[in-house]
Design a protein around this motif. Sequence first.
Motif, mmCIF file in Angstrom:
data_model
loop_
_atom_site.group_PDB
_atom_site.id
_atom_site.type_symbol
_atom_site.label_atom_id
_atom_site.label_comp_id
_atom_site.label_asym_id
_atom_site.label_seq_id
_atom_site.Cartn_x
_atom_site.Cartn_y
_atom_site.Cartn_z
ATOM 1 N N LEU A 102 1.425 -5.312 -5.181
ATOM 2 C CA LEU A 102 1.990 -4.067 -4.656
ATOM 3 C C LEU A 102 3.336 -3.722 -5.293
ATOM 4 O O LEU A 102 3.797 -2.600 -5.181
ATOM 5 C CB LEU A 102 2.164 -4.158 -3.130
ATOM 6 N N ILE A 103 3.982 -4.675 -5.906
ATOM 7 C CA ILE A 103 5.283 -4.564 -6.563
ATOM 8 C C ILE A 103 6.409 -4.356 -5.544
ATOM 9 O O ILE A 103 7.426 -5.004 -5.588
ATOM 10 C CB ILE A 103 5.327 -3.463 -7.634
ATOM 11 N N GLY A 104 6.248 -3.461 -4.608
ATOM 12 C CA GLY A 104 7.237 -3.199 -3.565
ATOM 13 C C GLY A 104 6.647 -2.282 -2.521
ATOM 14 O O GLY A 104 5.582 -1.707 -2.697
ATOM 15 N N GLY A 105 7.310 -2.153 -1.401
ATOM 16 C CA GLY A 105 6.828 -1.283 -0.335
ATOM 17 C C GLY A 105 5.845 -1.980 0.583
ATOM 18 O O GLY A 105 5.639 -3.187 0.508
ATOM 19 N N LEU A 106 5.214 -1.195 1.459
ATOM 20 C CA LEU A 106 4.269 -1.722 2.438
ATOM 21 C C LEU A 106 2.947 -0.990 2.352
ATOM 22 O O LEU A 106 2.888 0.192 1.996
ATOM 23 C CB LEU A 106 4.801 -1.547 3.868
ATOM 24 N N ARG A 107 1.907 -1.707 2.728
ATOM 25 C CA ARG A 107 0.569 -1.119 2.854
ATOM 26 C C ARG A 107 0.062 -1.536 4.231
ATOM 27 O O ARG A 107 -0.114 -2.724 4.506
ATOM 28 C CB ARG A 107 -0.351 -1.644 1.767
ATOM 29 N N ILE A 108 -0.159 -0.562 5.109
ATOM 30 C CA ILE A 108 -0.556 -0.839 6.484
ATOM 31 C C ILE A 108 -1.923 -0.210 6.730
ATOM 32 O O ILE A 108 -2.124 0.982 6.470
ATOM 33 C CB ILE A 108 0.460 -0.263 7.490
ATOM 34 N N GLN A 109 -2.851 -1.029 7.250
ATOM 35 C CA GLN A 109 -4.172 -0.523 7.597
ATOM 36 C C GLN A 109 -4.459 -0.867 9.054
ATOM 37 O O GLN A 109 -4.411 -2.025 9.461
ATOM 38 C CB GLN A 109 -5.249 -1.118 6.700
ATOM 39 N N VAL A 110 -4.748 0.165 9.832
ATOM 40 C CA VAL A 110 -5.109 0.006 11.238
ATOM 41 C C VAL A 110 -6.462 0.692 11.407
ATOM 42 O O VAL A 110 -6.551 1.917 11.325
ATOM 43 C CB VAL A 110 -4.072 0.632 12.189
ATOM 44 N N GLY A 111 -7.500 -0.113 11.619
ATOM 45 C CA GLY A 111 -8.845 0.452 11.701
ATOM 46 C C GLY A 111 -9.190 1.133 10.392
ATOM 47 O O GLY A 111 -9.141 0.517 9.324
ATOM 48 N N SER A 112 -9.489 2.422 10.432
ATOM 49 C CA SER A 112 -9.807 3.152 9.205
ATOM 50 C C SER A 112 -8.611 3.925 8.665
ATOM 51 O O SER A 112 -8.714 4.569 7.619
ATOM 52 C CB SER A 112 -10.972 4.110 9.457
ATOM 53 N N ASP A 113 -7.481 3.875 9.358
ATOM 54 C CA ASP A 113 -6.263 4.551 8.901
ATOM 55 C C ASP A 113 -5.523 3.669 7.902
ATOM 56 O O ASP A 113 -5.319 2.488 8.153
ATOM 57 C CB ASP A 113 -5.333 4.849 10.076
ATOM 58 N N LEU A 114 -5.133 4.247 6.779
ATOM 59 C CA LEU A 114 -4.408 3.509 5.745
ATOM 60 C C LEU A 114 -3.119 4.241 5.423
ATOM 61 O O LEU A 114 -3.118 5.430 5.123
ATOM 62 C CB LEU A 114 -5.262 3.383 4.477
ATOM 63 N N TYR A 115 -2.015 3.522 5.500
ATOM 64 C CA TYR A 115 -0.697 4.042 5.138
ATOM 65 C C TYR A 115 -0.219 3.215 3.955
ATOM 66 O O TYR A 115 0.089 2.044 4.103
ATOM 67 C CB TYR A 115 0.283 3.918 6.310
ATOM 68 N N ASP A 116 -0.193 3.826 2.785
ATOM 69 C CA ASP A 116 0.159 3.094 1.573
ATOM 70 C C ASP A 116 1.465 3.640 1.010
ATOM 71 O O ASP A 116 1.507 4.706 0.414
ATOM 72 C CB ASP A 116 -0.960 3.210 0.540
ATOM 73 N N GLY A 117 2.533 2.899 1.200
ATOM 74 C CA GLY A 117 3.844 3.274 0.670
ATOM 75 C C GLY A 117 4.278 2.300 -0.397
ATOM 76 O O GLY A 117 5.469 2.058 -0.569
ATOM 77 N N SER A 118 3.316 1.754 -1.137
ATOM 78 C CA SER A 118 3.636 0.750 -2.151
ATOM 79 C C SER A 118 3.992 1.398 -3.482
ATOM 80 O O SER A 118 3.609 2.539 -3.774
ATOM 81 C CB SER A 118 2.453 -0.197 -2.350
ATOM 82 N N VAL A 119 4.723 0.661 -4.283
ATOM 83 C CA VAL A 119 5.096 1.123 -5.625
ATOM 84 C C VAL A 119 3.846 1.220 -6.497
ATOM 85 O O VAL A 119 3.707 2.150 -7.293
ATOM 86 C CB VAL A 119 6.143 0.161 -6.244
#
Length: 130
Positions: A102-119
Amino acid sequence: MKISKQAQRDARQLFRRCRSGGLLDENHIRQAVTLLSEKKPRGYVEILSRLHRLVKLDLEQRAASVESATVLPDDLRNEVVNEIKKKYGAGVNVSFAQNPALIGGLRIQVGSDLYDGSVKMRLDKLEESF
């Protein structure tokens, strides 16, 4: 296998009755499955199959996975857990993993929701734009 509408209704009703306080109660599910297996009403295999699917979907919606490039400090972990629980409710199980890609940042997955704030995601989007 095609499931009859009656079996679907029965499974949904059984699933709703196995919830307490908005969360699925494991003991109620066990008792329901045991009772169905003993009584063997008409279409019980279909009901069990549909109930299994509903329980599986509920568990997937209640599981959150947080990936980061490095190990997160405890205060940041607590903040992330609190934000996830604020948005999705108190019954969410949060797990943390390390993913150097990911290099940096966060990747959050809850069920089918994906929040990808990664580099990595941002670099991939930049590459697509060229």
